[in-house]
Design a protein around this motif. Structure first.
Motif, PDB file in Angstrom:
ATOM      1  N   GLU A  95      40.184   0.195  23.620  1.00  0.00           N
ATOM      2  CA  GLU A  95      39.749   0.349  25.012  1.00  0.00           C
ATOM      3  C   GLU A  95      40.123   1.565  25.220  1.00  0.00           C
ATOM      4  N   GLN A  96      41.346   2.201  25.133  1.00  0.00           N
ATOM      5  CA  GLN A  96      41.358   3.497  25.612  1.00  0.00           C
ATOM      6  C   GLN A  96      40.922   4.628  24.832  1.00  0.00           C
ATOM      7  N   ARG A 129      41.034  11.311  33.658  1.00  0.00           N
ATOM      8  CA  ARG A 129      39.967  10.881  34.592  1.00  0.00           C
ATOM      9  C   ARG A 129      40.239  12.225  35.648  1.00  0.00           C
ATOM     10  N   ARG A 171      34.264   8.400  26.150  1.00  0.00           N
ATOM     11  CA  ARG A 171      33.327   8.587  27.180  1.00  0.00           C
ATOM     12  C   ARG A 171      33.589   9.571  27.972  1.00  0.00           C
ATOM     13  N   LEU A 172      34.883  10.055  28.075  1.00  0.00           N
ATOM     14  CA  LEU A 172      35.263  11.154  28.981  1.00  0.00           C
ATOM     15  C   LEU A 172      35.007  12.813  28.389  1.00  0.00           C
ATOM     16  N   GLU A 202      38.147   4.203  23.557  1.00  0.00           N
ATOM     17  CA  GLU A 202      36.569   4.354  24.015  1.00  0.00           C
ATOM     18  C   GLU A 202      36.339   4.924  25.379  1.00  0.00           C
ATOM     19  N   GLN A 203      37.920   4.932  26.071  1.00  0.00           N
ATOM     20  CA  GLN A 203      37.567   5.704  27.483  1.00  0.00           C
ATOM     21  C   GLN A 203      37.639   7.254  27.226  1.00  0.00           C
ATOM     22  N   LYS A 233      46.693   5.348  27.386  1.00  0.00           N
ATOM     23  CA  LYS A 233      46.327   4.837  28.662  1.00  0.00           C
ATOM     24  C   LYS A 233      46.935   5.449  30.040  1.00  0.00           C
ATOM     25  N   ARG A 269      37.587  15.620  30.574  1.00  0.00           N
ATOM     26  CA  ARG A 269      36.291  15.666  30.863  1.00  0.00           C
ATOM     27  C   ARG A 269      35.611  16.762  30.226  1.00  0.00           C
ATOM     28  N   HIS A 279      34.797   4.430  17.918  1.00  0.00           N
ATOM     29  CA  HIS A 279      34.504   5.326  18.949  1.00  0.00           C
ATOM     30  C   HIS A 279      34.598   6.772  18.653  1.00  0.00           C
ATOM     31  N   VAL A 298      44.778   8.951  29.964  1.00  0.00           N
ATOM     32  CA  VAL A 298      43.448   8.629  30.640  1.00  0.00           C
ATOM     33  C   VAL A 298      43.570   8.559  32.203  1.00  0.00           C
ATOM     34  N   ASP A 299      44.917   7.786  32.558  1.00  0.00           N
ATOM     35  CA  ASP A 299      44.828   7.763  33.957  1.00  0.00           C
ATOM     36  C   ASP A 299      45.541   8.716  34.621  1.00  0.00           C
TER      37      ASP A 299
END
Length: 377
Positions: free
Chosen positions: A317-318, A291, A324-325, A320-321, A283, A296, A354, A286-287
């Protein structure tokens, strides 16, 4: 020259030329000109002096820093047994086998038949192949040192992505502007159609290495793997460690010398061989980094056995993030390549839906397979 001395010289020359064949098999591009320069250099030196023979070959047969590493591995395997035969009589104990041959199980007690040059080189090659498939956590100190040299020979090829810019090409889509300009310079005559193709740019790669206590047997090898990757593409590869906190070690791994790089990285990592909170640490990545651009459209590689001290919901959850990124998400688990393994750890179960790939990372062979996956991503 007496017949005995002439025969000894011819035998020695044959051995030196045979050594160049071994170098070719090891990956050193030895050409005929280099062999001639090698022999000419030895004619002005004392051929029986090991140090002079070593430097004569290194200065004439090696043309690249990578060649020196392969040369240093092949030279003792070929010459040390010969040196031992010169120092002992036939009545005395047989010469010791080369260092690389000791990597082959059950060869420590080799006899006279194994002391010939041909079998020694074969034993060295066999030892290297055995080592490549061995579990990194089960290596002896001597095998770990040999593995470190093999690590430096890895040549990662970072993945690429299509760029918006286009370049001139022989094959590709027609380039109307260049074609028209060429025709205007020829009084309006259209002689040939100019073409262009899409340019390729390096795709970002992010290495996330778990350095918790459960990953300690693999952490040193994985850090060396990351060092090779970062050194290969310092502008497009990022490296982080995961434990109880997130640590960026890209700057430390950009140093050329692997020992200095790992020493600097070790000082920067405050939680080496500690606990692990994968969900919280991912997390934070990601933060703070993901992002903001680091993840990316990048190839994300997580090295971890999946043991999570905290809850697995946050980890899922992380992950999965990240999926996506990023462009591709690869999870490397050292236990995944072992017999009877099944992904039952809580962290792996939460992350598995994921992931694009779940790979083994317990040996040098599996790490080379990872390089191919990353290259083709």
């Amino acid at each position: 020259m007496p017949a005995a001395e002439q025969l000894a010289a011819d035998t020695l020359l044959t051995g030196l030329v045979g050594f160049t064949e071994v170098l070719r098999a090891a990956g050193v591009p030895v050409t005929g000109d280099r062999v001639a320069a090698f022999v000419e250099a030895l004619e002005t030196l004392d051929v029986t002096d090991r140090e002079q023979a070593y430097w004569a070959g290194r200065l004439t047969l090696c043309a690249d820093p990578d060649d020196v590493l392969r040369y240093d591995l092949a030279f003792p395997a070929w010459f040390e047994p010969s040196q031992g035969r010169r120092a002992t009589n036939r009545d005395e104990r047989p010469p010791a086998p080369p260092k690389l041959a000791a990597l082959v199980p059950g060869r420590e007690g080799a006899g006279d038949d194994d002391a010939e040059d041909g079998p020694q080189i074969k034993a060295a090659a066999t030892g290297t192949e055995v080592l490549r498939s061995r579990d990194l956590a089960e290596l002896s100190p001597a095998e770990r040192e040999h593995l470190r040299r093999l690590m430096t020979l890895l040549r990662p090829e970072p993945p690429t992505r299509a760029s918006r810019r286009k370049h001139r090409a022989v094959h590709g889509a027609p380039d109307p502007q260049r074609t028209l300009r060429t025709a205007l310079r020829n009084q309006g005559e259209l002689s040939r159609i100019r073409r262009r193709d899409v340019s390729r740019r390096p795709r970002k790669v992010v290495l996330l290495i778990d350095v918790s206590g459960s990953m300690e047997p693999y952490a040193d090898a994985l850090m060396r793997f990351a060092h090779v990757f970062v050194r290969r593409a310092p502008r497009s590869v990022e490296a982080f460690t995961l434990g109880t906190r997130l640590t960026r070690i890209t700057r430390e791994l950009r140093q050329r010398d692997p020992e200095r790089a790992l020493g600097a990285a070790g000082k920067a990592i405050p939680d080496w061989s500690g606990g692990t909170r994968l969900g919280e640490v991912l997390k934070a990545f990601v933060d703070r980094w993901g992002r903001r651009g680091a993840a990316r459209r990048a190839v994300l590689v997580v090295f971890s056995d999946g043991w999570e001290r905290g809850g697995t919901e946050l980890l899922g959850e992380q992950v999965e993030q990240l999926a996506r990124l990023g462009h591709r998400l690869v999870w490397v688990n050292p236990h995944a390549g072992k017999d009877g393994y099944s992904p039952v750890q809580g962290g792996i179960v939460a992350a598995l839906p994921h992931l694009d790939d779940l790979l083994a990372g317990h040996s040098l062979d599996t790490l080379e397979k990872l390089l191919k996956v990353v290259r083709d991503a």
